[in-house]
Design a protein around this motif. Structure first.
Motif: not given
Length: 137
Positions: A23-52
């Motif tokens: 999210a930070l790279l996508d924000h700062h790059a403003a379209g100049a970089v394609t950004v993805r993220s993934a997990g080897s054992a993904p959780a069901d949802s984003i950590n609420p404290a991280v969202r906050q």
């Protein structure tokens, strides 16, 4: 026309560190970089404290969903940044790999996560200046 670099952030659950970095790279790059993220054992949802803590700086993660790491995602990326996924991340010749040692925000309070977010932000900004010097903010 130059190609747009693609960066993949990988952690275990794709619910904290890699989501913040993407999210930070996508924000700062403003379209100049394609950004993805993934997990080897993904959780069901984003950590609420991280969202906050991301909302505090104007970045909304409420629509993000942890994603399973795939060989295709790694193969498509120019830069793969691991954050504690260890041997679960496939290695392809010719890719640039970086391993960012970061504290896992799981089970931590927003007060404990803010320094992790700020560390990731500084690393992302430095990476952006390498990938797209003119896009750095």
């Amino acid at each position: 026309m130059p190609t747009i670099p693609e960066v993949l952030f990988v952690c275990v659950h794709n619910a904290g560190r890699s989501q913040m970095a993407a999210a930070l790279l996508d924000h700062h790059a403003a379209g100049a970089v394609t950004v993805r993220s993934a997990g080897s054992a993904p959780a069901d949802s984003i950590n609420p404290a991280v969202r906050q803590v991301m909302e505090e700086i104007g970045i909304d993660l409420s629509r993000e969903i942890p994603t399973k790491l795939s060989a295709d995602a790694v193969n498509a990326a120019d830069v793969v940044i691991t954050m504690g996924c260890g041997d679960a991340c496939p290695i392809f010749p010719g890719k640039r790999y970086l391993d960012w040692e970061l504290t896992d925000p799981a089970g931590r309070t927003p007060e404990q996560i803010r320094p992790i977010r700020d560390d990731i932000d500084a690393r992302v900004r430095a990476l952006l200046t390498e990938l797209v010097p003119a896009a750095a903010t």
